[in-house]
Design a protein around this motif. Structure first.
Motif, short mmCIF file in Angstrom:
data_model
loop_
_atom_site.label_atom_id
_atom_site.label_comp_id
_atom_site.label_asym_id
_atom_site.label_seq_id
_atom_site.Cartn_x
_atom_site.Cartn_y
_atom_site.Cartn_z
N ASN A 73 60.68 -30.47 10.59
CA ASN A 73 59.50 -30.67 9.75
C ASN A 73 58.53 -31.89 10.21
OD1 ASN A 73 60.62 -29.20 7.76
ND2 ASN A 73 61.76 -30.81 6.94
N LEU A 74 58.55 -32.32 11.47
CA LEU A 74 57.56 -33.15 12.12
C LEU A 74 56.28 -32.64 12.66
CD1 LEU A 74 60.11 -35.70 13.93
CD2 LEU A 74 59.23 -35.96 11.58
N GLY A 75 56.28 -31.30 12.90
CA GLY A 75 55.13 -30.52 13.37
C GLY A 75 55.21 -30.79 14.80
N LEU A 76 56.23 -30.81 15.52
CA LEU A 76 56.02 -30.93 17.01
C LEU A 76 56.45 -29.82 18.05
CD1 LEU A 76 58.23 -34.39 17.37
CD2 LEU A 76 55.65 -33.98 17.36
N GLY A 77 56.38 -28.57 17.04
CA GLY A 77 56.64 -27.39 17.64
C GLY A 77 58.17 -27.13 17.97
N GLU A 78 58.56 -26.26 19.06
CA GLU A 78 60.01 -26.09 19.11
C GLU A 78 60.85 -27.29 19.47
OE1 GLU A 78 62.72 -23.76 22.21
OE2 GLU A 78 60.70 -23.48 22.36
N ILE A 79 61.90 -27.50 18.68
CA ILE A 79 62.70 -28.63 18.64
C ILE A 79 64.25 -28.05 18.91
CG2 ILE A 79 63.81 -30.55 17.78
CD1 ILE A 79 61.16 -31.47 16.59
N ASP A 98 50.45 -31.16 23.59
CA ASP A 98 48.90 -31.09 24.17
C ASP A 98 48.90 -32.62 24.10
OD1 ASP A 98 49.28 -28.61 24.29
OD2 ASP A 98 48.29 -28.18 22.50
N GLY A 99 48.01 -33.11 25.21
CA GLY A 99 47.55 -34.54 25.23
C GLY A 99 48.08 -35.33 26.23
N GLY A 100 48.91 -34.88 27.25
CA GLY A 100 49.14 -35.44 28.32
C GLY A 100 50.31 -36.71 27.85
N GLU A 101 50.56 -37.57 28.77
CA GLU A 101 51.83 -38.33 28.70
C GLU A 101 51.82 -39.12 27.24
OE1 GLU A 101 55.47 -40.01 29.49
OE2 GLU A 101 54.34 -38.52 30.58
N LYS A 102 50.67 -39.70 26.88
CA LYS A 102 50.68 -40.36 25.52
C LYS A 102 51.14 -39.51 24.48
CE LYS A 102 47.42 -42.82 22.57
NZ LYS A 102 48.03 -42.37 21.25
N ALA A 103 50.77 -38.08 24.49
CA ALA A 103 51.32 -37.42 23.27
C ALA A 103 52.58 -37.19 23.31
CB ALA A 103 50.46 -35.88 23.46
N GLN A 104 53.46 -37.35 24.60
CA GLN A 104 54.65 -37.12 24.84
C GLN A 104 55.34 -38.37 24.04
OE1 GLN A 104 55.41 -34.05 25.79
NE2 GLN A 104 53.18 -34.01 26.29
N GLN A 105 54.86 -39.70 24.36
CA GLN A 105 55.47 -40.69 23.86
C GLN A 105 55.29 -40.70 22.47
OE1 GLN A 105 57.08 -42.85 25.79
NE2 GLN A 105 56.74 -41.44 27.38
N ASP A 106 54.19 -40.47 21.91
CA ASP A 106 53.67 -40.47 20.44
C ASP A 106 54.91 -39.48 19.70
OD1 ASP A 106 51.79 -42.14 20.69
OD2 ASP A 106 50.17 -40.38 20.68
N VAL A 108 58.01 -39.18 20.91
CA VAL A 108 59.14 -39.74 20.85
C VAL A 108 59.64 -40.83 19.80
CG1 VAL A 108 60.64 -41.58 22.26
CG2 VAL A 108 59.61 -39.66 23.51
N VAL A 109 58.27 -41.63 19.65
CA VAL A 109 58.34 -42.42 18.38
C VAL A 109 58.32 -41.71 17.20
CG1 VAL A 109 56.69 -44.19 17.14
CG2 VAL A 109 56.56 -44.13 19.79
N LEU A 110 57.78 -40.84 16.86
CA LEU A 110 57.77 -39.91 15.69
C LEU A 110 59.31 -39.51 15.59
CD1 LEU A 110 55.94 -39.22 13.62
CD2 LEU A 110 55.70 -36.89 14.66
N ILE A 111 60.01 -39.21 16.39
CA ILE A 111 61.38 -38.89 16.25
C ILE A 111 62.21 -39.75 16.06
CG2 ILE A 111 63.43 -37.89 17.49
CD1 ILE A 111 61.43 -36.10 19.35
N LYS A 112 61.96 -41.13 16.51
CA LYS A 112 62.78 -42.07 16.37
C LYS A 112 62.56 -42.71 14.99
CE LYS A 112 63.27 -43.98 21.28
NZ LYS A 112 62.99 -44.80 22.23
#
Length: 313
Positions: A73-79, A98-106, A108-112
């Motif tokens: 339900n986080l809206g991150l696509g396939e998990i 989408d959005g490069g490395e910053k989007a990947q880190q965001d 991770v923060v959302l999942i945590k």
């Protein structure tokens, strides 16, 4: 005590005469597989597309279904969420954002934040970029190509050239239609699927070799029996073994597909298709191909020759 026979020992099914229908069906399957692959492509998994991988130790045994619902339900696509070793170790894969490395880190923060106190320790967090995914694609293609090449070299050395060509056609048929299955259904194609393709290739060639061995044996034994009748005889004599092997394998695979959970389901479905299409191609593609390539007795020794009307003892 009589042994149970599911397939009678004296079957006389005329498989070879069905080759026009079998060849037509196989050509249709291959055309559908190739065209769908070119037009629609494969639904590549995180292994190939790139994404984020997080290994988490939870407080107590992990509730995998609950984690999938929360993270989905986080809206991150396939998990993907799966148990990793111990019941309280969880592996989480998230698709490339989408959005490069910053989007990947965001992400991770959302999942945590979503896991909160449910997570006891984050053991590792890795980002798999598109470059790594492309390297995995190349490695997967290389692995499949080398494995198929080694199998075909073995067949070519062990049998006469007609058998080698027949095995190549049957094996290519099985691999192409398996990839086509994933293109048509859009099931996720990941590293586990590559393993399934390799397993299917091994299973298919093993089935083909068993039948080819019988054909070669009967060619030495019967010198007056016509080639089509001899091929039918060979397939019928191995039919019980082929049927029982396929059925016992399918029973295990159906259990995996229904009870193994979503992580292993795509792999199991690929294997089920592979067993079915591999058995079909060994009987209806590999064997009739020997007729197409004019198999003769000239390469075989006459030391075991008997009259064509005699039966095996």
């Amino acid at each position: 005590m009589r042994l149970l026979r599911i397939v009678p020992s004296d079957t006389k099914i005329d498989f070879v005469s069905k080759r026009p229908f079998a060849f037509g069906f196989s050509i249709l399957l291959i055309l559908i597989s190739i065209s769908t692959f070119l037009v629609q492509g494969l639904n590549l998994g995180i292994d190939f597309r790139g994404g984020v991988l997080i290994e988490v130790e939870t407080n107590g045994p992990a509730d995998i279904e609950k984690l999938r619902d929360v993270l989905g339900n986080l809206g991150l696509g396939e998990i993907q969420v799966q148990e990793f070793g111990n019941p309280n170790d969880v592996l989480i894969r998230v698709q490339q954002q989408d959005g490069g490395e910053k989007a990947q880190q965001d992400a991770v923060v959302l999942i945590k934040e979503a896991l909160g106190d449910y997570a006891k320790e984050y053991r590792r967090t890795e980002s798999v970029g598109p470059t790594v995914g492309a390297e995995l694609i190349r490695a997967a293609i290389l692995a499949v190509s080398l494995a198929l090449g080694a199998i075909l070299i073995y067949i070519w050395i062990r049998f006469e050239w007609q058998f080698g060509v027949g095995a190549i056609i049957a094996l290519s048929h099985d691999v192409l239609t398996t990839v086509g299955l994933f293109a048509v259904t859009q099931l996720e194609f990941n590293l586990a699927t590559v393993a399934a393709v390799l397993t299917i290739a091994g299973y298919s060639i093993n089935d083909t070799v068993v039948i080819y061995d019988r054909v070669r044996e009967e060619l030495r034994r019967y010198k007056k029996l016509s080639i089509p009748d001899l091929l039918n005889l060979s397939v019928n004599k191995t039919l019980s073994r082929t049927f029982l092997t396929s059925m016992t394998t399918l029973i295990a695979l159906v259990a995996l597909a229904t009870l193994g959970g979503p992580i292993i389901r795509d792999f199991s479905l690929a294997m089920i298709w592979g067993v079915l299409i591999g058995t079909y191609s060994s009987i209806f593609v590999a064997v009739p191909a020997l007729l197409v390539f004019k198999l003769s007795r000239e390469s075989f020794s006459s030391s075991d020759s008997v009259d064509g009307g005699e039966q095996d003892t």
